[in-house]
Design a protein around this motif. Structure first.
Motif, PDB file in Angstrom:
ATOM      1  N   MET A 155       0.806  -1.223   0.135  1.00  0.00           N
ATOM      2  CA  MET A 155      -0.034  -0.028   0.046  1.00  0.00           C
ATOM      3  C   MET A 155       0.886   1.218  -0.051  1.00  0.00           C
ATOM      4  O   MET A 155       1.786   1.368   0.684  1.00  0.00           O
ATOM      5  CB  MET A 155      -0.799   0.173   1.342  1.00  0.00           C
ATOM      6  N   PRO A 156       0.460   2.339  -0.944  1.00  0.00           N
ATOM      7  CA  PRO A 156       1.391   3.630  -0.861  1.00  0.00           C
ATOM      8  C   PRO A 156       1.255   4.172   0.269  1.00  0.00           C
ATOM      9  O   PRO A 156       0.078   4.052   0.989  1.00  0.00           O
ATOM     10  CB  PRO A 156       0.711   4.227  -2.035  1.00  0.00           C
ATOM     11  N   ARG A 157       2.141   5.006   0.990  1.00  0.00           N
ATOM     12  CA  ARG A 157       2.084   5.796   1.868  1.00  0.00           C
ATOM     13  C   ARG A 157       2.378   7.378   1.644  1.00  0.00           C
ATOM     14  O   ARG A 157       2.734   7.558   0.417  1.00  0.00           O
ATOM     15  CB  ARG A 157       2.916   5.335   3.116  1.00  0.00           C
ATOM     16  N   ASN A 158       2.456   8.111   2.535  1.00  0.00           N
ATOM     17  CA  ASN A 158       2.685   9.511   2.308  1.00  0.00           C
ATOM     18  C   ASN A 158       4.116   9.807   2.441  1.00  0.00           C
ATOM     19  O   ASN A 158       4.793   9.274   3.380  1.00  0.00           O
ATOM     20  CB  ASN A 158       1.671  10.366   2.911  1.00  0.00           C
ATOM     21  N   ALA A 159       4.365  11.307   2.183  1.00  0.00           N
ATOM     22  CA  ALA A 159       5.866  11.579   2.182  1.00  0.00           C
ATOM     23  C   ALA A 159       5.741  13.028   2.762  1.00  0.00           C
ATOM     24  O   ALA A 159       4.928  13.851   2.517  1.00  0.00           O
ATOM     25  CB  ALA A 159       6.604  11.361   0.826  1.00  0.00           C
ATOM     26  N   ALA A 182       9.135  11.601  -7.791  1.00  0.00           N
ATOM     27  CA  ALA A 182       8.274  10.905  -6.540  1.00  0.00           C
ATOM     28  C   ALA A 182       6.901  10.676  -7.690  1.00  0.00           C
ATOM     29  O   ALA A 182       6.242   9.528  -7.195  1.00  0.00           O
ATOM     30  CB  ALA A 182       7.916  11.823  -5.295  1.00  0.00           C
ATOM     31  N   ARG A 183       6.441  11.534  -8.314  1.00  0.00           N
ATOM     32  CA  ARG A 183       5.239  11.566  -8.981  1.00  0.00           C
ATOM     33  C   ARG A 183       5.167  10.078  -9.911  1.00  0.00           C
ATOM     34  O   ARG A 183       4.275  10.045 -10.678  1.00  0.00           O
ATOM     35  CB  ARG A 183       4.850  12.721  -9.864  1.00  0.00           C
ATOM     36  N   GLN A 239       2.734   4.145  -6.783  1.00  0.00           N
ATOM     37  CA  GLN A 239       2.424   2.850  -6.172  1.00  0.00           C
ATOM     38  C   GLN A 239       3.186   2.827  -4.607  1.00  0.00           C
ATOM     39  O   GLN A 239       2.974   2.039  -3.793  1.00  0.00           O
ATOM     40  CB  GLN A 239       2.968   1.515  -6.889  1.00  0.00           C
ATOM     41  N   HIS A 240       4.088   3.841  -4.517  1.00  0.00           N
ATOM     42  CA  HIS A 240       4.867   3.865  -3.227  1.00  0.00           C
ATOM     43  C   HIS A 240       4.429   5.246  -2.517  1.00  0.00           C
ATOM     44  O   HIS A 240       4.189   4.955  -1.217  1.00  0.00           O
ATOM     45  CB  HIS A 240       6.329   3.944  -3.510  1.00  0.00           C
ATOM     46  N   ALA A 250      13.182   2.296  -3.047  1.00  0.00           N
ATOM     47  CA  ALA A 250      13.723   1.254  -2.955  1.00  0.00           C
ATOM     48  C   ALA A 250      14.130   0.518  -1.710  1.00  0.00           C
ATOM     49  O   ALA A 250      14.560  -0.548  -1.830  1.00  0.00           O
ATOM     50  CB  ALA A 250      14.976   1.516  -3.801  1.00  0.00           C
ATOM     51  N   GLY A 251      13.809   1.540  -0.651  1.00  0.00           N
ATOM     52  CA  GLY A 251      13.790   0.865   0.591  1.00  0.00           C
ATOM     53  C   GLY A 251      14.765   1.457   1.535  1.00  0.00           C
ATOM     54  O   GLY A 251      15.283   0.900   2.414  1.00  0.00           O
TER      55      GLY A 251
END
Length: 416
Positions: A1-5, A28-29, A33-34, A322-323
């Motif tokens: 699930m995507p999250r916010n930044a 980021a756009r 999906q992230h 990418a984590g």
């Protein structure tokens, strides 16, 4: 699930810090999906504490490109050191309220420390967070990166100013000003002052003397060199970093005040030096302080600096999705001629609160100039022109009045 930044700008701004923001947001756009929603904090970490958040979705792609061409910190910046557990807990509460999974902090060494502390707090609380530090400082004092975005443009501005002012002084020296002193930024590291040497193409061209924080200041020796320079060339142009210290380690320009991080507030080095020169020689002197002009001069930005500023923003988004976490994006030099570079990353713990000063091999034997090795390092960083568009004879910079998101938490009452 995507999250916010969340993205925030910190510390003194630069001609290209907004370019890093544009690179980050545009990249980021590409990863919906992230990252679902991307917020900018108004006025740096204070914006997170106060839940003053801007939804960057309001910025069109055209506006993001205009952001790239605009100096200063479009989202607001701050100098604020996280001091209490209450502040750290508040940050985490804001992250939780807005489902923040990515934290991007764009700043210098103190900001690297803040980014690391936020990441460590989240980990201790078992809160999943990718924390990435995006480098920025005109002082060029971040370690483990070839250079810091922002520095190349300021170096270009200062070297240009010295070349232009030097011609002015030379033209009037026979009957008027004999000595000109330009004060530039640089508390502990003399990179900006050193870059002024790029204005000189051959012996005798200004700057004639450069004062660096790395070299203890000896008044009598300095005055003698000023007299010798005027005798030889008819005038003297001096560039002095604000952080010049005497042989006891005391700043010549310390005001007695401290900022939020405990750093001594500096000011007035140029008139201090001029007073010494006048008293000892009687020469007519002028002085100037580059101050905010040097760090806002987007019209004279280095194309190299701009490209690197955009690249570190882009890489921050890519590494985060990418984590990767607890890293600072770096610029890695591959060759001097031609100047080639690539983007890397280093652990944030190796960067926080570490300053990169001028190495001894970059300072000439007298201590008032730079070596060929330093010139080889500095020269590529000011290369290329990247002027903004002009309208009616002036740069067409963006100016935004942000609409803040409705807070989800009680108002933060602690004084910050």
């Amino acid at each position: 699930m995507p999250r916010n930044a969340i993205y925030a700008q910190s510390g003194g701004v630069t001609p290209v810090i907004n370019a890093s923001a544009a690179g980050l947001l545009l990249t980021a756009r590409q990863y919906p999906q992230h990252i679902e929603r991307f917020f900018a904090a108004k006025n740096g970490i204070l914006g997170v504490l106060n839940e003053a958040l801007i939804d960057t979705a309001v910025l069109s792609e055209r506006e993001l490109h205009q952001l790239k061409q605009t100096p200063s910190g479009a989202f607001g910046s701050c100098r604020h050191k996280l001091k209490t557990d209450a502040e750290l807990k508040r940050l985490l509460a804001v992250f939780q309220a807005w489902d923040i999974g990515y934290f991007f902090y764009n700043g210098g060494g103190d900001s690297a420390d803040t980014c690391l502390r936020v990441s460590e707090l989240a980990r201790a609380a078992n809160y999943p967070l990718q924390a990435i530090h995006i480098p920025k400082t005109i002082d060029n004092d971040l370690p483990l990166t070839d250079c810091s975005p922002g520095f190349g443009s300021v170096a270009k501005y200062v070297a240009t100013s010295v070349r232009e002012a030097g011609l002015d002084v030379a033209s009037m020296a026979a009957s008027s000003t004999k000595v000109f002193v330009l004060e530039v930024m640089g508390r502990h590291a003399g990179w900006i002052a050193a870059a002024s040497a790029l204005a000189s193409r051959q012996a005798g061209e200004p700057p004639h003397l450069i004062l660096l924080p790395e070299v203890p200041f000896e008044s009598e020796r300095f005055i003698t060199l000023v007299q010798d320079t005027v005798a030889r060339y008819g005038y003297a142009v001096i560039v002095a970093a604000e952080g010049v210290k005497d042989t006891s380690g005391q700043f010549l320009s310390e005001t007695g005040l401290r900022d939020a991080f405990g750093h001594a507030q500096l000011g007035g080095l140029a008139p201090t030096l001029v007073a010494q020169i006048k008293a000892a020689t009687g020469f007519k002197c002028h002085w100037a302080v580059a101050d905010y002009l040097q760090r806002a001069a987007r019209h004279l930005a280095s194309a190299t600096d701009l490209a690197q500023a955009v690249a570190v923003g882009e890489a921050a988004a890519q590494l985060a999705v990418a984590g990767q976490s607890e890293v600072m994006i770096t610029v890695e030099r591959l060759s001097d001629k031609p100047y080639t570079w690539e983007i890397g990353a280093v652990p944030l713990a190796m960067v926080a609160n570490v300053e990169k000063t001028m190495p001894p091999e970059f300072i000439d034997a007298q201590g008032f100039g730079i070596t060929d090795l330093a010139r080889r390092y500095l020269s590529p960083l000011i290369q290329g022109e990247a002027p903004p568009p002009f309208i009616d004879g002036l740069p067409d910079y963006g100016f935004w009045q942000w609409q803040l998101e409705t807070p989800r938490l009680p108002r933060y009452s602690q004084e910050v």
